[in-house]
Design an enzyme around this catalytic site. Structure first.
Site, PDB file in Angstrom:
ATOM      1  N   ASP A  18       0.863  -1.181   0.000  1.00 58.66           N
ATOM      2  CA  ASP A  18       0.000   0.000   0.000  1.00 58.66           C
ATOM      3  C   ASP A  18       0.902   1.235   0.000  1.00 58.66           C
ATOM      4  OD1 ASP A  18      -1.782  -2.091   0.474  1.00 58.66           O
ATOM      5  OD2 ASP A  18      -2.996  -0.945   1.900  1.00 58.66           O
ATOM      6  N   LYS A  45      -6.833   3.377  -3.320  1.00 60.30           N
ATOM      7  CA  LYS A  45      -7.211   3.378  -1.914  1.00 60.30           C
ATOM      8  C   LYS A  45      -7.364   4.813  -1.443  1.00 60.30           C
ATOM      9  CE  LYS A  45      -5.121   2.005   2.546  1.00 60.30           C
ATOM     10  NZ  LYS A  45      -4.015   1.246   3.183  1.00 60.30           N
ATOM     11  N   LYS A  81     -10.230   0.396  -2.368  1.00 65.80           N
ATOM     12  CA  LYS A  81     -10.134   0.164  -0.930  1.00 65.80           C
ATOM     13  C   LYS A  81     -10.362   1.468  -0.164  1.00 65.80           C
ATOM     14  CE  LYS A  81      -6.872  -1.233   2.721  1.00 65.80           C
ATOM     15  NZ  LYS A  81      -5.522  -1.743   3.022  1.00 65.80           N
TER      16      LYS A  81
END
Lengths: 326, 286, 484
Positions: A163, A226, A262
């Site tokens: 991430d 995300k 996400k």
């Protein structure tokens, strides 16, 4: 039934996914990104709120809660994290409800790079992934080679998913090419690991920026986009996620390639999680109702999902004393 | 030397900025109160009325699209030119109505002042009758008056003050007008038309027909491209009723005839009678 | 892998709102002078359009009943309501607003049962807006001297309302009338009388003096008797343009003041720089809100040719997610068509659309077998000359036309005898302001659609009627004016 997300290394490019003519310079990227349809804040928020009024009952709710559990990236990102804390979290990810073996495991645990090895060790072949935040998380303020080293370190330690954070300063000052190049470089450093690109939407501020960042990241090869690090308020919101779901939907229309979404931070209740799933279903479509394509970055959400799950199976409302605090 | 013969004026219609005779080729005798011949006025036909509606419609976009400041100046300019030609108008009033010199002066004074009063409204009415509306949500919401469109005006008997009092409020807000002038005293109306033609009133904004109410009003009341009708000049209740009924066919805005003191300062109602309120919403966001 | 199961299971289970909260009587009388009384006409039945179940038998008011109601209203006007200080009238209206909030669930469920509209809308739009409307006008009752329209009421108002927003249209009529000191005789539509009759009970709970609000039920004949009654000083009508014209004719030559809120064929104009996803929502809301039974519905989509394909693809995808069915289900987006008669009209005009060569499209959807239903429908390849581009369908049917330039868009948008509403979608501020200024419509929604608020005046240009409802402007219809 394993809840393990499948990873398709090096997701293939679909038709029309050659963006070389628009990614060559800041100017070219600007032309493309600013040519995307605008987002009207009031309209987008009204649409998100309307989807939030869907009433989900009985079988659909049972299904949604198990799906939400399977989509959780169970997260701890504290300065005070220890090996012990991470082991406990990993154990919970594999077996969220020790009293109920039918309860699915979460998608992943999400930790800092230095704790990836610990997490991997605990999770073993359980199918629960290890996700690591990298690239000078959460601010992203470091030199590129340090970000790449951070990434490689996590991957070498066994991370299945990375991430990363984008350089918001570069994005907001119009240096789109720099942001793009960094994502491309990090994606390369990921090797076979999946790359999630964090925008920190609370810092981008406008939905137009969220849409542009989404396309920029998708064109650069992100597997997931995300919302947030969880360190900046506001973190994930329904309308931000709506705009990102519209982006992945449109990107698939344009290229044939699916990208995951996400939302992270601020999603605490089952009711919230179900609203997100309704939105996924109606905006991006049921193909995204899968841990491969939608995740929740969360920590306290899991316990609320478990309490709801227990309520659905026993008919009684449970309390926090009956679920582990990890 | 008094041997010189006057050059008399031919009184014609005022349509689309031009002064045509009636297409019908008809005219009628206008007499003074003592029954003496004054002039022949054009006897407008239904076809003339239709032509006037077409001219008014054609002028509507441009006139309503002008700035209020500009419309204010044009109406003010009518007052200026009227003032400069007051001697002629006073004489015409005395000739046609038989009023005294001082009465004629009063009427012209009032007509000029009324034009000045209405001219000033052009760029104020929106502020007085418009609204910003505080809706319960993230929206900008503004209501503003807009002209209804083409308005048929059946003018009262009073040839100058009456005409100015019903015409100015209609056009100052951006409507265009088809006026049926005082049947009994049509001549000052045509002189006023000449004044307007030289006062920068764009062609078609005001169209003046002379003739009979009974012939002209029904066609205008029933005309589907007329948006409103002012029945002030109709004093026959049966005719007023039938005109209002005909006006219902396309839901014209109707101002019914009612007793009115033309010497008093008007209210806003003659303007608001032919205005539509438009409300525009827009979200407020980033 | 569990993907296969996930894809099949996320189908929302029914989430019906409980009917237990409403108590529908077997029969209803009229509400005159504060009491429920028998009607002298022939009773009629009101049905649930979603099931065709008969809900109740409702009295028909004949001319004698109307006369009694108008007399009761006149007495109340002269003896009680007219003389009452504005600040006291205000309190009654505030009470009514509060009782509507207190009984909101009941009102929403009853509205949905009688009308067929989704509970989501009656609960989240109709009933809250009704309460807000009474609350707003309550506050005007003692402030009329600041309105610009004087403080003198007209007397007795005869009000006739349609079936598409039964309670909301009641509020739009009753609240300003009462705030200004008038009394009312109101006729709800024959297919949707029940919430108006429940409102009568609310008036009783609020201890509103008898005769201030009178409710007479019936069909066109009853309405005709009401608007032509010589004791009525003011006529307010919302409904079809044909009936509106008949009313305008009927009151000609009288002193009755009239406001008419009639039909529409609104253009919803989408420019190529529009926020497309929100535009799609606005189009959907514009035509499918309340099954398209909305006079200001955006029934003509005018889309700039350069984005027409993209926009239509998005629109069709979005239409495919609309849920048509049980109006009491909280997840229903499109409910039942209000009556068999209306359904027949929608079917007829849609068939004409096809016959005239337009292409008809609806998403796959299972319609219930009983009740009155029509799927969300789109016509493409429509030209200005087609009947479906000119006539008000009053159903969930959208006609799609294209344009190339802003002036063409305005020309097409204004090319109708109606002028109630319009929409414009663009990210360019100056374009929006220009188009909004040129559209001949009483309400222009820019980058939004079908928004209503008690403070915002609503009403049409041209054959969409005259007068405004809502806001300060809405007071004008119920006061004699500053110069009287």
């Amino acid at each position: 039934m394993s809840a393990s997300p499948t990873i398709t290394p090096g997701v293939t490019s679909g038709p029309g996914s050659d963006f070389s003519d628009v990614t060559g310079s800041d100017a070219a990227l600007r032309r493309f990104l600013h040519g995307l349809p605008g987002v009207d804040q009031v309209g987008a928020e009204a649409r998100a709120a309307a989807l939030g009024t869907r009433s989900i009952k009985t079988t659909a709710k049972e299904f949604a809660i198990d799906l939400a559990i399977r989509m959780v990236d169970l997260t701890t990102l504290e300065g005070a994290d220890t090996a012990g804390k991470v082991r406990a979290l990993a154990a919970k990810a594999m077996l969220p409800d020790p009293a109920d073996q039918t309860c699915p495991s979460t998608a992943a645990v999400c930790v800092y790079p230095d704790l990836v090895a610990v997490a991997k060790q605990t999770l073993g072949e359980s199918g629960v992934h290890v996700a690591a935040v990298a690239t000078a998380f959460p601010s992203g303020r470091a030199a590129l080679d340090i970000k790449l080293a951070d990434t490689r370190d996590a991957v070498e330690a066994g991370a299945d998913e990375i991430d990363m954070v984008i350089d918001r300063g570069a994005f907001l000052s119009g240096h789109y090419r720099q942001v793009y190049d960094e994502i491309v470089a990090v994606r390369e450093a990921c090797g076979s690991a999946h790359l999630k690109v964090i925008f920190e939407t609370g810092e981008l501020q406008t939905y137009d920026n969220v849409r542009r960042a989404s396309w920029l990241a998708m064109m650069a090869g992100a597997h997931f986009i995300k919302t947030s690090t969880g360190k900046v308020q506001p973190a994930a919101t329904l309308p931000v996620t709506l705009v990102m779901l519209e982006a992945v939907r449109d990107f698939r229309e344009a290229t044939g390639r699916m990208v995951g979404v996400k939302p992270a931070g601020g999603i605490r209740t089952s009711k919230d999680a179900i609203k997100y799933l309704v939105m996924v279903n109606e905006v991006a479509g049921p193909d995204w109702l899968d841990p491969d394509w939608f995740r929740f970055g969360a920590s306290t959400l899991l316990n609320d999902l478990l309490m709801q799950r227990t309520k659905m199976t026993t008919g009684r409302y449970s309390g926090p004393d009956y679920f582990t605090l990890d | 030397m008094s041997n010189r013969i006057d050059v008399r004026k031919t009184y014609k219609l005022y349509i689309g900025g031009a002064f045509p005779r009636s297409e019908s080729g008809r005219s009628y005798e206008v007499l003074d109160p003592k029954g003496r011949f004054l002039a022949n006025a054009s006897l407008a036909s239904r076809k003339d009325a239709r032509d006037a509606v077409v001219a008014a419609r054609k002028a509507f976009g441009g006139w309503s699209g002008r700035t209020s400041y500009n419309r204010a100046q044009v109406v003010y300019r009518i007052a200026e030119v009227l003032e400069s030609r007051r001697a002629q108008l006073e004489q015409e009033l005395r000739d046609s109505e038989g009023v005294s010199a001082s009465k004629a002066r009063d009427y012209v004074d009032l007509a000029v002042d009324r034009l000045v009063w209405y001219a000033g409204w052009a760029d104020k009415l929106t502020q007085v009758v418009g609204n910003a509306n505080p809706v319960a949500g993230p929206f900008f919401n503004l209501s503003t008056p807009e002209p209804s469109g083409v308005i048929a005006v059946i003018a009262p008997k009073g040839p100058l003050l009456g005409l100015v009092s019903v015409l100015a409020p209609v056009i100052v807000t951006g409507n265009t007008a088809v006026v049926v002038a005082s049947e009994e005293h049509p001549l000052p109306a045509i002189t006023l038309a000449e004044i307007m033609a030289t006062a920068d009133v764009p062609g078609g904004v005001v169209n003046i027909l002379t003739g009979t109410r009974a012939e002209l009003a029904p066609g205008l009341a029933a005309h589907m491209d007329v948006n409103g009708i002012d029945l002030t000049g109709i004093d026959d209740p049966a005719l007023a009723l039938s005109l209002e009924q005909a006006a219902a066919d396309n839901l014209k805005r109707v101002r019914r005839p009612a007793a009115e003191d033309l010497l008093a300062t008007p209210s806003l109602s003659r303007m608001t009678a032919f205005l539509e309120t438009k409300t525009v919403w827009h979200p407020i966001g980033v | 892998m569990s993907t296969e199961t996930t894809k099949t299971v996320f189908e929302y289970a029914p989430a019906p709102e409980s009917r237990a909260v409403v108590d529908i009587k077997a029969s209803y009388g009229l509400f005159v002078n504060g009491e429920h009384v028998e009607g002298r006409g022939t009773p009629f039945k009101t049905v649930n359009p979603a099931t065709e179940e008969v809900l109740a038998e409702v009295a028909e008011a004949d001319e004698a009943d109307i006369d009694a109601a108008v007399k009761a209203a006149r007495r109340a006007y002269e003896k009680v309501w007219g003389p009452m200080p504005g600040k006291e009238r205000a309190k009654y209206l505030y009470r009514i607003a509060r009782i509507i909030q207190e009984r909101s669930r009941e009102l929403a469920v009853l509205e949905t049962i009688d009308n067929g509209k989704p509970i989501k809308e009656s609960r989240d739009v109709d009933v809250p807006t009704v309460a807000a409307h009474f609350f707003y006008y309550a506050g005007w009752a003692d402030k009329l001297e600041f309105s610009g329209y004087g403080t003198t009421p007209l007397g007795v108002a005869g009000q006739v309302i349609p079936w598409n927003f039964p309670l909301l249209m009641l509020a739009w009529k009753v609240a300003p009338a009462l705030a200004c000191g008038n009394t009312v005789v109101l006729k709800p539509a024959e297919t949707t009388p029940l919430t108006a009759l429940l409102f009568a009970e609310i008036c009783q709970q609020a201890d509103l003096p008898p005769g201030v609000v009178n409710i007479v039920t019936g069909a066109g004949r009853t309405g005709q008797a009401l608007v032509s009654h010589p004791g009525v000083d003011k006529v307010a009508f919302t409904g079809s343009t044909d009936v509106g014209k008949a009313i305008a004719r009927a009151v000609a030559g009288t002193d009755k003041k009239v406001t008419l809120e009639l039909g529409g064929k609104a253009a919803n104009i989408v420019f190529d720089d529009a926020p497309l996803d929100q535009a799609v929502e606005g189009i959907v809301n514009g035509i499918f809100f309340n099954q398209g039974h909305v006079c200001c519905a955006g029934s003509r989509l005018l889309v700039q040719e350069s984005i027409a394909d993209d926009l239509l693809a998005r629109l069709k995808r979005r239409m495919s997610t609309l849920r048509v069915g049980d109006p009491l289900d909280k997840n229903t987006d499109i409910g039942a068509i209000n009556s068999a008669e209306q359904l027949a009209r929608i079917r007829e005009l849609s068939a004409i659309g096809e016959a005239e060569g337009s292409e008809r499209w609806s998403p796959a959807c299972d319609l219930p077998t009983t009740g009155y239903w029509f799927p969300p429908t789109l016509f493409t390849g429509v030209s200005q000359a087609h009947r479906i581009a000119r006539e008000e369908i009053f159903g969930p049917v959208l006609s799609v036309l294209t344009f190339r330039t802003p002036s063409e868009a305005v020309e097409k948008a204004n090319n109708t005898p109606y002028g109630l509403s319009a929409g414009v979608w663009s990210d360019k501020g100056s374009l929006i302001l220009k188009i909004a200024a040129e559209l001949r419509a009483g309400v222009v929604w820019a980058n939004t659609f079908n928004k209503f608020d008690p403070t915002s005046p609503f009403g049409g240009f041209k054959e969409s009627g005259y007068g405004r409802e809502g806001g300060r402007h809405g007071l004008e219809a119920y006061l004699k004016g500053a110069d009287q």
